[in-house]
Enzyme design. Structure first.
Site, mmCIF file in Angstrom:
data_model
loop_
_atom_site.group_PDB
_atom_site.id
_atom_site.type_symbol
_atom_site.label_atom_id
_atom_site.label_comp_id
_atom_site.label_asym_id
_atom_site.label_seq_id
_atom_site.Cartn_x
_atom_site.Cartn_y
_atom_site.Cartn_z
ATOM 1 N N GLY A 38 0.784 -1.232 0.000
ATOM 2 C CA GLY A 38 0.000 0.000 0.000
ATOM 3 C C GLY A 38 0.812 1.276 0.000
ATOM 4 N N ASP A 95 -3.942 1.967 11.258
ATOM 5 C CA ASP A 95 -5.316 1.664 11.663
ATOM 6 C C ASP A 95 -5.261 1.126 13.100
ATOM 7 O OD1 ASP A 95 -8.023 1.128 11.632
ATOM 8 O OD2 ASP A 95 -7.901 -0.547 10.252
ATOM 9 N N VAL A 145 -10.769 3.452 3.206
ATOM 10 C CA VAL A 145 -10.278 4.306 2.129
ATOM 11 C C VAL A 145 -9.512 3.510 1.081
ATOM 12 C CG1 VAL A 145 -10.250 6.484 3.392
ATOM 13 C CG2 VAL A 145 -8.291 4.937 3.594
ATOM 14 N N ASP A 151 -5.820 -0.333 -1.319
ATOM 15 C CA ASP A 151 -6.698 -1.182 -2.127
ATOM 16 C C ASP A 151 -7.915 -1.657 -1.358
ATOM 17 O OD1 ASP A 151 -5.132 -3.000 -0.394
ATOM 18 O OD2 ASP A 151 -6.173 -4.572 -1.517
HETATM 19 P P1 IMP Z 1 -3.309 -2.004 10.990
HETATM 20 O O1 IMP Z 1 -4.701 -2.265 11.462
HETATM 21 O O2 IMP Z 1 -2.774 -0.682 11.494
HETATM 22 O O3 IMP Z 1 -2.396 -3.149 11.298
HETATM 23 O O4 IMP Z 1 -3.382 -1.866 9.419
HETATM 24 C C1 IMP Z 1 -3.293 -2.992 8.659
HETATM 25 C C2 IMP Z 1 -3.224 -2.770 7.201
HETATM 26 O O5 IMP Z 1 -4.568 -2.853 6.765
HETATM 27 C C3 IMP Z 1 -2.709 -1.435 6.659
HETATM 28 O O6 IMP Z 1 -1.307 -1.386 6.462
HETATM 29 C C4 IMP Z 1 -3.416 -1.399 5.327
HETATM 30 O O7 IMP Z 1 -2.685 -2.133 4.367
HETATM 31 C C5 IMP Z 1 -4.725 -2.092 5.637
HETATM 32 N N1 IMP Z 1 -5.800 -1.119 5.876
HETATM 33 C C6 IMP Z 1 -6.282 -0.651 7.050
HETATM 34 N N2 IMP Z 1 -7.270 0.230 6.862
HETATM 35 C C7 IMP Z 1 -7.419 0.318 5.510
HETATM 36 C C8 IMP Z 1 -8.296 1.089 4.658
HETATM 37 O O8 IMP Z 1 -9.139 1.894 5.074
HETATM 38 N N3 IMP Z 1 -8.140 0.885 3.316
HETATM 39 C C9 IMP Z 1 -7.222 0.039 2.790
HETATM 40 N N4 IMP Z 1 -6.382 -0.680 3.542
HETATM 41 C C10 IMP Z 1 -6.479 -0.542 4.887
HETATM 42 MG MG MG Z 2 -0.412 -2.178 4.534
#
Ligand code: IMP
Ligand code: MG
Length: 176
Positions: A38, A95, A145, A151
């Protein structure tokens, strides 16, 4: 789909981030590590605004589905040497924070001199870890998003802006 951040808004935020990074990391060559996939567009735009010596590498964090839901594995096959280096980890979105935390603990074991983190967007109120990225482009509400590298089921990464995917977009994706 609704445009959340235009291409122009993203570029001016990256200008600000690059200025912050240049100031704080001045005089020290950086090893920039992008979390695949991403962050590719953010990486490309950010490093072109970092007028300083740097190297680039990538790392991938994959989440297991099924029985080990929630646990992550790190693929570091394409990682350059980070021992003794000043590392800047670049990711698309913060996230829950679990991905970046996992990547950081992996890199930390390799003995870098320092590690800092930059994310394009942070989703407000979602974090489940104590970590807070050093450089944050935008804080956004809790919406899904896409675009600018991000994606939904591998689609939309090529949009030049960041869009919020609405429930009806997700429904029509499922139907197609
Ligand atoms: P985490 O929850 O911070 O571990 O995020 C995990 C991964 O989920 C991120 O690096 C993104 O690749 C993906 N991700 C989280 N939220 C979104 C979103 O709103 N759109 C697309 N990918 C997301
Ligand atoms: Mg990611």
């Amino acid at each position: 789909m609704r445009v959340l951040l235009s291409a122009e808004q993203i570029q001016s935020s990256i200008d600000r981030l690059a200025a912050e990074i240049r100031e704080r990391e001045a005089g020290r060559p950086l090893t920039v590590i992008a979390v695949m996939t991403g962050s590719i567009i953010f990486l490309a735009d950010l490093i072109r605004k970092l007028d300083m010596p740097l190297r680039v590498g990538v790392i991938q964090a994959r989440s297991y589905l099924g029985t080990e839901r929630g646990s992550l594995s790190v693929n570091a096959d394409m990682l350059p040497d980070v021992a003794g280096r000043d590392v800047l980890v670049v990711d698309d979105i913060f996230d829950t924070g679990h991905t970046l935390l996992e990547v950081l603990s992996f890199l930390d074991d390799l003995g870098p001199r320092s590690i800092r983190t930059a994310v394009l967007v942070l989703k407000q109120g979602k974090q489940q870890v104590a970590l807070r990225p050093d450089y944050v482009g935008f804080e956004i509400p809790d919406v899904f998003v896409v675009g600018y590298g991000l994606d939904y089921n591998d689609a939309y990464r090529n949009l030049p802006y960041l869009a919020a995917l609405e429930p009806q977009d997700i429904e029509s994706e499922r139907a197609s």
